[in-house]
Design an enzyme around this catalytic site. Structure first.
Site, mmCIF file in Angstrom:
data_model
loop_
_atom_site.group_PDB
_atom_site.id
_atom_site.type_symbol
_atom_site.label_atom_id
_atom_site.label_comp_id
_atom_site.label_asym_id
_atom_site.label_seq_id
_atom_site.Cartn_x
_atom_site.Cartn_y
_atom_site.Cartn_z
ATOM 1 N N CYS A 79 -4.369 -1.200 -1.968
ATOM 2 C CA CYS A 79 -4.525 0.252 -2.076
ATOM 3 C C CYS A 79 -5.466 0.494 -3.252
ATOM 4 O O CYS A 79 -5.224 -0.023 -4.353
ATOM 5 C CB CYS A 79 -3.158 0.886 -2.339
ATOM 6 S SG CYS A 79 -3.227 2.645 -2.723
ATOM 7 N N GLU A 139 -5.833 9.054 9.853
ATOM 8 C CA GLU A 139 -4.452 8.952 10.357
ATOM 9 C C GLU A 139 -4.280 9.738 11.647
ATOM 10 O O GLU A 139 -3.455 9.405 12.488
ATOM 11 C CB GLU A 139 -3.468 9.439 9.284
ATOM 12 C CG GLU A 139 -3.401 8.464 8.142
ATOM 13 C CD GLU A 139 -2.243 8.689 7.183
ATOM 14 O OE1 GLU A 139 -1.383 9.540 7.453
ATOM 15 O OE2 GLU A 139 -2.220 7.986 6.154
ATOM 16 N N ASP A 153 0.873 -1.179 0.000
ATOM 17 C CA ASP A 153 0.000 0.000 0.000
ATOM 18 C C ASP A 153 0.907 1.224 0.000
ATOM 19 O O ASP A 153 2.118 1.123 0.218
ATOM 20 C CB ASP A 153 -0.881 -0.005 1.259
ATOM 21 C CG ASP A 153 -1.718 1.260 1.392
ATOM 22 O OD1 ASP A 153 -2.375 1.651 0.407
ATOM 23 O OD2 ASP A 153 -1.699 1.888 2.468
ATOM 24 N N SER A 154 0.298 2.385 -0.197
ATOM 25 C CA SER A 154 1.058 3.627 -0.125
ATOM 26 C C SER A 154 1.582 3.875 1.296
ATOM 27 O O SER A 154 2.498 4.673 1.479
ATOM 28 C CB SER A 154 0.159 4.794 -0.534
ATOM 29 O OG SER A 154 -0.998 4.811 0.278
ATOM 30 N N CYS A 214 -11.511 3.275 -0.295
ATOM 31 C CA CYS A 214 -10.205 3.775 0.140
ATOM 32 C C CYS A 214 -9.861 3.019 1.410
ATOM 33 O O CYS A 214 -10.731 2.816 2.274
ATOM 34 C CB CYS A 214 -10.273 5.281 0.403
ATOM 35 S SG CYS A 214 -8.769 5.927 1.138
ATOM 36 N N HIS A 218 -8.409 3.744 4.069
ATOM 37 C CA HIS A 218 -8.522 4.414 5.368
ATOM 38 C C HIS A 218 -9.953 4.491 5.891
ATOM 39 O O HIS A 218 -10.172 4.652 7.081
ATOM 40 C CB HIS A 218 -7.993 5.846 5.273
ATOM 41 C CG HIS A 218 -6.506 5.944 5.205
ATOM 42 N ND1 HIS A 218 -5.776 5.312 4.228
ATOM 43 C CD2 HIS A 218 -5.614 6.611 5.987
ATOM 44 C CE1 HIS A 218 -4.486 5.593 4.418
ATOM 45 N NE2 HIS A 218 -4.364 6.371 5.479
HETATM 46 N N1 DGL Z 1 -4.290 3.742 0.262
HETATM 47 C C1 DGL Z 1 -4.929 4.811 -0.472
HETATM 48 C C2 DGL Z 1 -6.193 4.262 -1.165
HETATM 49 O O1 DGL Z 1 -6.760 3.262 -0.787
HETATM 50 C C3 DGL Z 1 -5.296 5.965 0.436
HETATM 51 C C4 DGL Z 1 -4.096 6.761 0.904
HETATM 52 C C5 DGL Z 1 -3.323 7.417 -0.212
HETATM 53 O O2 DGL Z 1 -3.851 8.342 -0.854
HETATM 54 O O3 DGL Z 1 -2.201 7.008 -0.425
HETATM 55 O O4 DGL Z 1 -6.624 4.854 -2.131
#
Ligand code: DGL
Length: 273
Positions: free
Chosen positions: A74, A158, A11-12, A190, A192
């Site tokens: 992600c 976060e 993931d990011s 997403c 989060h």
């Molecule tokens: N993990 C990203 C997503 O699911 C959210 C956080 C980001 O923008 O990196 O789109």
């Protein structure tokens, strides 16, 4: 014979841990290697070419760990980079969009579906396309989709402000057009957003089903593991491209259980994209 190679998940940053936790629940015998690209996060505000480049590098790193499968945990990376990764990977690649679309089609009764995600994910339109395609396969007609980018939700999650007045205000603003559209199903597209489930659910009201794409993805992972299941004694490894201490200090609520420990630092930018 058991296949005890790990599943690679990236993931990011920390958001993908909400997908990892679901994989752990569904596939307890599997070892996992998680990579969070925290030093280059967020992906949701980056261009397609950048997200593809980062995702390919992350994939190459996980391949170097001898994984048997790669999960793009992600939504933004799935939306932008799945086709590229699938074409170039040496192992099966699972993304989060198709499972989320399938879960939404199965949950809706009215055919009115909402999608909330990062700006990048919404701009690709991949969720809408996947939902229309799945609905067609299931013989469903009259699908009506309303999408909304909710970028502030990432920071609120976060920050740990999962159930605060600020988050409620932001949610009311973001979700207004989706509520007005009368959806009965809302895809949290997403990583989060599952942390904000309580507030999102409160604002949307009873009768709206929230789809957690991580849960839907874990089911697909389990299915895809048929014939290459691990036999237990699983090992869980964590890597981040930023400081391991920072990663571990924010990871716990996303993972939904104890702190990850022994996180190592790794920069995937040394890999060719
Ligand atoms: N993990 C990203 C997503 O699911 C959210 C956080 C980001 O923008 O990196 O789109």
């Amino acid at each position: 014979m058991a296949d005890n190679r790990p599943i690679g998940v990236f993931d990011s940053g920390i958001g993908g841990l909400t997908v990892l936790r679901e994989i752990w629940d569904k596939c307890p015998n599997e070892s996992t290697v998680y990579f969070g690209d925290n030093s280059r996060a967020p992906y949701g505000t980056k261009s397609r070419s950048t997200v593809i480049k980062y995702s390919l590098q992350n994939m190459r790193f996980l391949e170097s760990k001898n994984v048997k499968m790669i999960v793009i945990a992600c939504n933004t990376a799935s939306a932008y980079a799945y086709d590229e990764l699938k074409a170039k990977s040496r192992v099966p690649v699972i993304e989060v969009v198709t499972p989320g679309a399938d879960a939404a089609c199965r949950a809706t009764k009215s055919g009115k579906i909402g999608i909330i995600a990062t700006g990048a994910t919404v701009s690709t339109g991949v969720y809408s396309k996947a939902i229309y395609a799945r609905a067609k396969e299931l013989g469903m007609e009259d699908i009506d989709i309303t999408s909304r980018a909710c970028p502030l939700f990432v920071s609120l999650a976060e920050e740990g402000w999962w159930n605060t007045e600020v988050t409620r205000l932001v949610a009311r603003e973001y979700l207004k057009p989706i509520k007005d559209a009368g959806v009965d199903t809302l895809v949290m597209a997403c990583t989060h957003y599952p942390l904000l489930t309580e507030v999102i659910s409160e604002v949307m009201g009873d009768g709206v089903t929230l789809v957690n794409t991580g849960k839907a993805t874990a089911k697909v992972v389990k299915e895809a593991l048929k014939g290459m299941e691990g036999s237990g004694d699983s090992v869980k490894e964590f890597y981040t491209s930023d400081e391991p201490e920072m990663f571990e200090s924010v990871a716990s609520p996303f993972l939904g259980r104890g702190l990850p420990s022994g996180t190592k630092h790794y920069s995937t930018d040394r890999f060719e994209a």
